[in-house]
Design an enzyme around this catalytic site. Structure first.
Site, mmCIF file in Angstrom:
data_model
loop_
_atom_site.group_PDB
_atom_site.id
_atom_site.type_symbol
_atom_site.label_atom_id
_atom_site.label_comp_id
_atom_site.label_asym_id
_atom_site.label_seq_id
_atom_site.Cartn_x
_atom_site.Cartn_y
_atom_site.Cartn_z
ATOM 1 N N SER A 45 101.268 93.998 119.470
ATOM 2 C CA SER A 45 101.935 92.756 119.101
ATOM 3 C C SER A 45 102.585 93.014 117.754
ATOM 4 C CB SER A 45 100.910 91.620 119.011
ATOM 5 O OG SER A 45 101.578 90.389 118.893
ATOM 6 N N GLU A 46 103.910 92.834 117.670
ATOM 7 C CA GLU A 46 104.623 93.362 116.498
ATOM 8 C C GLU A 46 104.330 92.607 115.204
ATOM 9 O OE1 GLU A 46 106.187 92.207 119.221
ATOM 10 O OE2 GLU A 46 107.925 90.966 118.718
ATOM 11 N N ASN A 47 103.593 91.492 115.275
ATOM 12 C CA ASN A 47 103.172 90.845 114.034
ATOM 13 C C ASN A 47 101.966 91.545 113.409
ATOM 14 O OD1 ASN A 47 101.868 89.794 116.386
ATOM 15 N ND2 ASN A 47 100.951 88.207 115.123
ATOM 16 N N SER A 87 104.035 98.103 111.572
ATOM 17 C CA SER A 87 104.253 97.724 112.964
ATOM 18 C C SER A 87 105.607 98.229 113.459
ATOM 19 C CB SER A 87 104.182 96.195 113.092
ATOM 20 O OG SER A 87 104.375 95.825 114.429
#
Lengths: 218, 235
Positions: A45-47, A87
């Protein structure tokens, strides 16, 4: 014809053991539900999370633990947290094996448009431009035609681009197609869909070689 | 070395009209909510805000939009805010949308003392318009990159889970997000924390942001930690 779940189920078959996968918002998120049991796949999850798990049980939501769609989630054993720069660092350096995202239009050279419709409120590209510019394998989940029955698989995108020459594979309600240097190559038909119907729904260059099998979905 | 200040008002005392400020957080997760409340109370105007998102109508940066304190937003995604949309369409608010990884890395560049970065994000799109490009060899093939400049922000306002008197910070779960890079990137960095302890109580091995980057630190008075999308499953 496939519904959203059908598209998600078909895309899940592209995931291999040991993959790190980034799932976009919408149909791609559903793909997580159909990864075969026993397969070792880590969702990014790119967060700032590797090892995204399912939604929490009622009452166990944690405001500090969300996915890129801002939904409350959980972690799975072996997960890790990191900041946004790292990320996108792992995305840019091609550590993420597969990116699955939605699109409004794809061109037969692999260009993708999925962030902006001129004249409408623009919400932003989020991480989509970073993902498409760097991912080594991009599968797009999308509708083959719009509500007016016009093709969204085009010779050239009409909407502002998110990235150029990056899409590798497309799964729609009608078909599975590879994006090749020669154009869209038809691989599979959705149940009950004819090659003729796919031809009529595809404005971009379509390559049809031999017998096209119907896709198998449980 | 004591960077502790009494509260948000004291931490933000020299934030003036027309300042450029970075605000940490992703959606409503890990946002400096006490500092935002103090900025609203202070009433500073003409702000340029660098933040991944713009909050919702009644929380986060949305509160500063309601009071028309923001002149310009630099964000990657601004979806969930009706007042934002109204001000944007009426021309009251200027918005620069940039890719999320570019936003993060422009913060990182500032904190690492590098004037610019090269990224493939946005090549061939309208994000590339007017920007210098350069080709590099990647995996044996030539690939085009955009040059993006390090941010230059007067203040960075971040939220951490724990902090100490030296300004060392530890973040929690996905509330980390943009906070560590922004903490490194501000000319003056203000950190609000849920738990503030004397120097020596945090394990040096666990520190995410070394205190050298943090100028002022305070314990947030209260944390609502609002959830934007409450998604659950039944037991």
């Amino acid at each position: 014809m496939l519904d959203k779940v059908g598209i998600a189920k078909r895309i899940a078959k592209e995931i291999k053991d040991g993959y790190y996968v980034n799932l976009g918002i919408g149909i791609p998120t559903l793909v997580a539900n159909y990864i075969p049991m026993g397969m070792n796949v880590v969702l990014q999850s790119e967060n700032g999370l590797l090892g995204m798990g399912p939604f929490p049980f009622e009452g166990e939501e944690d405001a500090d633990l969300i996915n890129a769609g801002k939904q409350t989630i959980t972690t799975v054993p072996g997960s890790s947290f990191f900041d946004s720069a790292m990320s996108f660092g792992m995305i840019r350096s091609r550590k993420v094996d597969l990116t699955i995202l939605g699109a409004m239009e794809v061109a037969d050279n692999g260009d993708i448009a999925n962030w902006k419709i001129p004249g409408k409120m623009v919400k932003g590209m989020g991480g989509a431009m970073d993902l498409v510019a760097s991912a080594k394998n991009i599968i797009v989940a999308m509708q083959h035609v719009n509500k007016a029955n016009e093709s969204k698989l085009l010779t050239q995108c009409t909407l502002p681009l998110t990235g150029v020459k990056c899409v590798k594979k497309i799964v729609t309600e009608l078909a599975v197609l590879d994006v090749t240097p020669e154009g869209f190559k038809l691989l599979e038909r959705a149940p009950g869909i004819s090659v003729e119907q796919i031809k009529n729904a595809t404005e971009g260059k379509l390559i049809i070689e031999g017998e096209i099998p119907e896709m198998k979905i449980e | 070395m004591n960077k502790i200040v009494a509260n948000a008002d004291e931490a933000l005392k020299d934030v003036m009209d027309n300042a450029t400020i970075m605000l940490g957080g992703f959606g409503l997760c890990g946002i400096p909510e006490n500092s935002i409340a103090a900025l609203v109370k202070k009433g500073v105007k003409g702000l340029t805000c660098i933040s991944n998102n713009a909050g919702v109508d009644d929380f986060g940066i949305g509160l500063m939009l309601k009071t028309r304190q923001v002149k310009k937003m630099i964000s990657s995604y601004v979806g969930e805010n009706a007042e934002f949309e109204r001000q944007l369409l009426s021309g009251e608010l200027e918005v620069e949308l940039i890719p999320q990884g570019t936003l993060a890395t422009r913060c990182l560049a500032a904190g690492y003392g590098m004037p610019a970065i090269f990224t493939p994000a946005g090549v061939g799109t309208e994000v590339a318009i007017g920007k210098e490009t350069r080709k590099f060899m990647v995996d044996g093939a030539e690939k085009e990159f955009l040059m993006e400049m390090a941010f230059d922000a007067d203040f960075a306002i971040v939220k951490a889970w724990k902090g100490d008197a030296h300004g060392n910070l530890i973040f929690r779960e996905t509330a980390r997000n943009f906070n560590p890079m922004m903490a490194m990137a501000g000319k003056i960095t203000i950190a609000e924390v849920e738990e503030l302890v004397p120097a020596g109580e945090l394990d040096p091995d666990q520190i995410h942001t070394p205190g050298i980057y943090v100028h002022r630190i305070f314990k947030g008075e209260k944390y609502e930690k609002r959830i934007e999308q409450r998604t659950v499953r039944k037991k």
